[in-house]
Design a protein around this motif. Sequence first.
Motif, PDB file in Angstrom:
ATOM      1  N   LEU A  68       0.827  -1.210   0.000  1.00 35.56           N
ATOM      2  CA  LEU A  68       0.000   0.000   0.000  1.00 35.56           C
ATOM      3  C   LEU A  68       0.861   1.261   0.000  1.00 35.56           C
ATOM      4  O   LEU A  68       0.515   2.263  -0.628  1.00 35.56           O
ATOM      5  CB  LEU A  68      -0.948  -0.009   1.196  1.00 35.56           C
ATOM      6  N   GLU A  69       1.976   1.208   0.701  1.00 39.61           N
ATOM      7  CA  GLU A  69       2.887   2.358   0.721  1.00 39.61           C
ATOM      8  C   GLU A  69       3.431   2.636  -0.674  1.00 39.61           C
ATOM      9  O   GLU A  69       3.591   3.792  -1.078  1.00 39.61           O
ATOM     10  CB  GLU A  69       4.048   2.092   1.683  1.00 39.61           C
ATOM     11  N   LYS A  70       3.708   1.593  -1.407  1.00 34.55           N
ATOM     12  CA  LYS A  70       4.279   1.726  -2.751  1.00 34.55           C
ATOM     13  C   LYS A  70       3.370   2.536  -3.662  1.00 34.55           C
ATOM     14  O   LYS A  70       3.844   3.293  -4.531  1.00 34.55           O
ATOM     15  CB  LYS A  70       4.515   0.331  -3.340  1.00 34.55           C
ATOM     16  N   PHE A  71       2.066   2.418  -3.470  1.00 36.65           N
ATOM     17  CA  PHE A  71       1.103   3.104  -4.330  1.00 36.65           C
ATOM     18  C   PHE A  71       0.320   4.194  -3.591  1.00 36.65           C
ATOM     19  O   PHE A  71      -0.670   4.704  -4.111  1.00 36.65           O
ATOM     20  CB  PHE A  71       0.139   2.089  -4.939  1.00 36.65           C
ATOM     21  N   SER A  72       0.778   4.538  -2.392  1.00 40.74           N
ATOM     22  CA  SER A  72       0.136   5.598  -1.582  1.00 40.74           C
ATOM     23  C   SER A  72      -1.352   5.337  -1.390  1.00 40.74           C
ATOM     24  O   SER A  72      -2.196   6.218  -1.590  1.00 40.74           O
ATOM     25  CB  SER A  72       0.352   6.964  -2.243  1.00 40.74           C
ATOM     26  N   LEU A  73      -1.686   4.124  -0.966  1.00 41.01           N
ATOM     27  CA  LEU A  73      -3.072   3.726  -0.778  1.00 41.01           C
ATOM     28  C   LEU A  73      -3.298   3.319   0.668  1.00 41.01           C
ATOM     29  O   LEU A  73      -2.355   3.044   1.406  1.00 41.01           O
ATOM     30  CB  LEU A  73      -3.424   2.559  -1.699  1.00 41.01           C
ATOM     31  N   THR A  74      -4.582   3.269   1.060  1.00 41.20           N
ATOM     32  CA  THR A  74      -4.967   2.863   2.407  1.00 41.20           C
ATOM     33  C   THR A  74      -5.876   1.652   2.320  1.00 41.20           C
ATOM     34  O   THR A  74      -6.791   1.605   1.481  1.00 41.20           O
ATOM     35  CB  THR A  74      -5.716   4.004   3.130  1.00 41.20           C
ATOM     36  N   LYS A  75      -5.641   0.649   3.175  1.00 37.66           N
ATOM     37  CA  LYS A  75      -6.397  -0.593   3.131  1.00 37.66           C
ATOM     38  C   LYS A  75      -7.901  -0.342   3.236  1.00 37.66           C
ATOM     39  O   LYS A  75      -8.367   0.463   4.042  1.00 37.66           O
ATOM     40  CB  LYS A  75      -5.945  -1.508   4.277  1.00 37.66           C
ATOM     41  N   ASN A  76      -8.648  -1.077   2.395  1.00 37.84           N
ATOM     42  CA  ASN A  76     -10.114  -1.028   2.378  1.00 37.84           C
ATOM     43  C   ASN A  76     -10.671   0.357   2.061  1.00 37.84           C
ATOM     44  O   ASN A  76     -11.815   0.662   2.400  1.00 37.84           O
ATOM     45  CB  ASN A  76     -10.689  -1.509   3.723  1.00 37.84           C
ATOM     46  N   GLU A  77      -9.857   1.195   1.380  1.00 39.93           N
ATOM     47  CA  GLU A  77     -10.349   2.528   1.025  1.00 39.93           C
ATOM     48  C   GLU A  77     -10.142   2.846  -0.452  1.00 39.93           C
ATOM     49  O   GLU A  77     -10.146   3.996  -0.852  1.00 39.93           O
ATOM     50  CB  GLU A  77      -9.672   3.599   1.895  1.00 39.93           C
ATOM     51  N   PHE A  78      -9.963   1.817  -1.275  1.00 36.67           N
ATOM     52  CA  PHE A  78      -9.777   2.062  -2.699  1.00 36.67           C
ATOM     53  C   PHE A  78     -10.331   0.907  -3.524  1.00 36.67           C
ATOM     54  O   PHE A  78     -10.408  -0.236  -3.063  1.00 36.67           O
ATOM     55  CB  PHE A  78      -8.291   2.251  -3.033  1.00 36.67           C
ATOM     56  N   PHE A  79     -10.729   1.222  -4.747  1.00 37.80           N
ATOM     57  CA  PHE A  79     -11.114   0.228  -5.736  1.00 37.80           C
ATOM     58  C   PHE A  79     -10.016   0.136  -6.793  1.00 37.80           C
ATOM     59  O   PHE A  79      -9.232   1.067  -6.977  1.00 37.80           O
ATOM     60  CB  PHE A  79     -12.421   0.623  -6.433  1.00 37.80           C
ATOM     61  N   ILE A  80      -9.981  -0.985  -7.493  1.00 37.62           N
ATOM     62  CA  ILE A  80      -9.110  -1.158  -8.657  1.00 37.62           C
ATOM     63  C   ILE A  80      -9.989  -1.152  -9.904  1.00 37.62           C
ATOM     64  O   ILE A  80     -11.033  -1.812  -9.933  1.00 37.62           O
ATOM     65  CB  ILE A  80      -8.319  -2.481  -8.581  1.00 37.62           C
ATOM     66  N   LEU A  81      -9.588  -0.384 -10.905  1.00 40.87           N
ATOM     67  CA  LEU A  81     -10.313  -0.339 -12.174  1.00 40.87           C
ATOM     68  C   LEU A  81      -9.482  -1.017 -13.255  1.00 40.87           C
ATOM     69  O   LEU A  81      -8.342  -0.621 -13.509  1.00 40.87           O
ATOM     70  CB  LEU A  81     -10.609   1.110 -12.582  1.00 40.87           C
ATOM     71  N   LEU A  82     -10.070  -2.029 -13.893  1.00 35.48           N
ATOM     72  CA  LEU A  82      -9.414  -2.729 -15.002  1.00 35.48           C
ATOM     73  C   LEU A  82     -10.477  -3.022 -16.058  1.00 35.48           C
ATOM     74  O   LEU A  82     -11.228  -3.977 -15.956  1.00 35.48           O
ATOM     75  CB  LEU A  82      -8.762  -4.023 -14.504  1.00 35.48           C
ATOM     76  N   GLN A  83     -10.541  -2.154 -17.070  1.00 37.20           N
ATOM     77  CA  GLN A  83     -11.570  -2.278 -18.105  1.00 37.20           C
ATOM     78  C   GLN A  83     -10.909  -2.403 -19.475  1.00 37.20           C
ATOM     79  O   GLN A  83     -10.279  -1.479 -19.970  1.00 37.20           O
ATOM     80  CB  GLN A  83     -12.516  -1.068 -18.076  1.00 37.20           C
TER      81      GLN A  83
END
Length: 372
Positions: free
Chosen positions: A191-206
């Motif tokens: 999560l640190e690598k991508f500046s994200l917080t657990k359970n607070e983001f979605f992944i988009l792959l379309q």
Amino acid sequence: MIKVFIITERRADYSRFKPIMNLIKKDKSFDYILAVTGAHLKREMGYTKDEILNDGFKIDYEIEMFKENIDSGGEMVRSFARVAEKVTFCLEDCNPNLILAGFDIGANLAVTIAGAHMNIPIAHIQGGEVSGTIDESIRHAMSKFSHYHFTSNKDALERLVKMGEVRSRIFDVGCPSIDAILNTHDNPKILEKFSLTKNEFFILLQHPVTSEIEESEKQIQITLSAIKKSNINTLIILPNNDAGFSNIIRELKNSKIQFVESLGISDYINLLKRSLGLIGNSSSGIHETSTFNIPTINIGSRQNGRLRPKNVFDVDHNEDQILKAIDKAKDFKSRNIKVKNPYGDGNSAERILSILKKIDLSKDIIQKTITY
């Protein structure tokens, strides 16, 4: 020793072949011959050849697949043709006992057609599934060129029987991608690598839908609009290079939402299991997310007909539907709902190798006839 020929074009097939190759490396009854092509050799697509080498696998052949920077169905065919021609020289050079082909990807179709013409036994992984678009046509075509079949579930097995394949040569083993994700080393620092917080983001792959190329720009605009209106934190993974990809990539890069061009298996799985869910139309949303009880918002027609676990919320390319599905996904995740994955339990690779030790790989099985 059984020499098994494998070709990989992108993360989607490599992630499924990886657990099988890991077992082959440990088994003196087998050796693998690996050809790498497609996105693995393109810098702008992540140059994932390095990931394969870092995972400890030898690469025997490299085949240049994508030459033209053209976004069209015609270039998809020309890319396929390059692999279909060049892989024949690889097969003549190494003389394998078996081709292990997979899924619904162009380079795997090429080696399947080549092997059938060159009288090499072929085992196909994950045939018999339904999805629509060109993927389904490729998958069923590969089944008709193959001599043995490793399906991911009973539904797919029964479909292959209806397609006239010999029942005794079809084995329900599960999908080896489940093996790969369960064997992925946990990385709490991801999560640190991508500046994200657990359970607070979605992944988009379309990804683009090859039968709806002219709609790809509008389709991704609708998805992005819903994401922005919902005010959810999102990490975008850029799509594959099927026809229609350029419009999608342009819109994604202009969205001002964080994106990555590609992710290795380890990074992807570690992010996925810490996310709120997956948005888009990737087969990962159908095959893999339920292993971690992660919800999937599946948009549009690309995965039509696939067997669905209960964590999948299907929507059209409709902003209101996507917004409602985002709320459903949040609720699903907050309630810690447990889901059974109908695509495997993580032991597919072991089953496949056990079966390969017993089946007939002589020329006697080359001639195929439909069963009715």
